[in-house]
Design a protein around this motif. Structure first.
Motif, PDB file in Angstrom:
ATOM      1  N   ALA A  97       0.739  -0.956   0.238  1.00 44.06           N
ATOM      2  CA  ALA A  97       0.020   0.216  -0.111  1.00 44.06           C
ATOM      3  C   ALA A  97       0.748   1.075   0.006  1.00 44.06           C
ATOM      4  O   ALA A  97       0.786   2.287  -0.717  1.00 44.06           O
ATOM      5  CB  ALA A  97      -0.946  -0.003   1.039  1.00 44.06           C
ATOM      6  N   VAL A  98       1.850   1.264   0.937  1.00 50.84           N
ATOM      7  CA  VAL A  98       2.533   2.503   0.767  1.00 50.84           C
ATOM      8  C   VAL A  98       3.507   2.513  -0.336  1.00 50.84           C
ATOM      9  O   VAL A  98       3.743   3.779  -0.689  1.00 50.84           O
ATOM     10  CB  VAL A  98       3.595   2.370   2.298  1.00 50.84           C
ATOM     11  N   LEU A  99       4.150   1.574  -0.702  1.00 51.14           N
ATOM     12  CA  LEU A  99       5.166   1.465  -1.879  1.00 51.14           C
ATOM     13  C   LEU A  99       4.334   1.904  -3.264  1.00 51.14           C
ATOM     14  O   LEU A  99       4.741   2.732  -3.903  1.00 51.14           O
ATOM     15  CB  LEU A  99       5.479   0.128  -2.056  1.00 51.14           C
ATOM     16  N   ASN A 100       2.900   1.253  -3.242  1.00 52.53           N
ATOM     17  CA  ASN A 100       2.319   1.817  -4.639  1.00 52.53           C
ATOM     18  C   ASN A 100       1.996   3.520  -4.447  1.00 52.53           C
ATOM     19  O   ASN A 100       2.015   3.879  -5.613  1.00 52.53           O
ATOM     20  CB  ASN A 100       1.048   1.181  -4.497  1.00 52.53           C
ATOM     21  N   GLN A 101       1.679   3.869  -3.411  1.00 50.21           N
ATOM     22  CA  GLN A 101       1.321   5.314  -3.359  1.00 50.21           C
ATOM     23  C   GLN A 101       2.573   6.009  -3.601  1.00 50.21           C
ATOM     24  O   GLN A 101       2.538   7.147  -4.431  1.00 50.21           O
ATOM     25  CB  GLN A 101       0.628   5.772  -2.123  1.00 50.21           C
ATOM     26  N   ALA A 102       3.852   5.806  -3.101  1.00 48.65           N
ATOM     27  CA  ALA A 102       4.874   6.387  -3.252  1.00 48.65           C
ATOM     28  C   ALA A 102       5.474   6.340  -4.642  1.00 48.65           C
ATOM     29  O   ALA A 102       6.045   7.291  -5.481  1.00 48.65           O
ATOM     30  CB  ALA A 102       6.128   5.843  -2.152  1.00 48.65           C
TER      31      ALA A 102
END
Length: 232
Positions: A141-146
């Motif tokens: 989730a965090v990686l996709n948004q970043a």
């Protein structure tokens, strides 16, 4: 009878196969026990090899371009019970240690946006990032948004639509995350059409408007209405 990709065969499929062939038939099974086992029950190929009751041939020599790949060499070391040397940043295999989630995310984004494209000639849209978890500071989730913010930032000409915590934006790479046998697709520039998109299919969002998110799966165009966005 030759069966390929034998690691994916479960006990029910194996039973059906053996029931269908006649006695005296030579059966050759080809597969890799180090791949993921079958979705159904059983670990047929590995169990047959471990039983010692069958003639087994193992291919252990690395051929062609794989011999130059540190990934392949280290994979063989792991299969042999050896630890790869993580201190060597060698060719296509390297280990970058980061002690906290934020610095890990920053490194991953920099690798995808700048370092791998510039130093290894790999376009950002050909890079895949794997994480063992969806949550926490280095989850998907965090990686996709970043990665979305770095590789496909908002722009006036790009349509986008919010769905829960996600923003789907034209130019985003997306994945179908559940089998949908009823969804319709049409071939770009042709008259062919069909049904079905499946878990793991990867595409790129072409356009986003109020009613539809249009996704291109390698030439198959699929229209997702707002209620279907949970499948991406």
């Amino acid at each position: 009878v030759i069966i390929d990709e034998m690691s994916m065969v479960d006990i029910f499929l194996m039973h059906a196969l053996l029931s269908a062939i006649t006695p005296g038939t030579r059966l050759i099974l080809v597969g890799d026990v180090n791949q993921l086992p079958s979705v159904g029950p059983g670990n047929v190929l590995r169990d047959m090899i471990d039983s010692g009751q069958f003639h087994v041939v193992r291919l252990t020599r690395i051929f062609r371009q794989a011999a130059q790949s540190a990934i392949v060499r280290n994979a063989h070391m792991v299969n042999s019970g050896e630890l790869p040397d993580l201190r060597r940043n060698d060719n296509d295999f390297f280990c970058l240690r980061r002690r906290d989630p934020q610095s890990a995310v920053e490194t991953i984004v920099d690798l995808c946006r700048r370092r791998l494209p510039e130093r290894m000639g790999i376009p950002a849209d050909q890079i895949q990032v794997l994480s063992p978890t969806r949550r926490r500071g280095t989850g998907t989730a965090v990686l996709n948004q970043a990665l979305q913010a770095a590789l496909n930032p908002p722009a006036e000409q790009k349509g986008e639509r919010r769905f829960g915590d996600w923003i789907f934006r034209a130019g985003d790479r997306v994945m179908q995350v559940k089998n949908n046998y009823d969804i319709l697709w049409r071939e770009e520039g042709g008259t062919a059409s069909g049904m079905g998109m499946f878990n793991g299919d990867i595409g790129v969002i072409r356009t986003v408007d109020k009613e539809v998110v249009l996704v291109d799966f390698d030439g198959k165009l699929v229209e997702y209405t707002p209620d279907m966005l949970g499948e991406l």
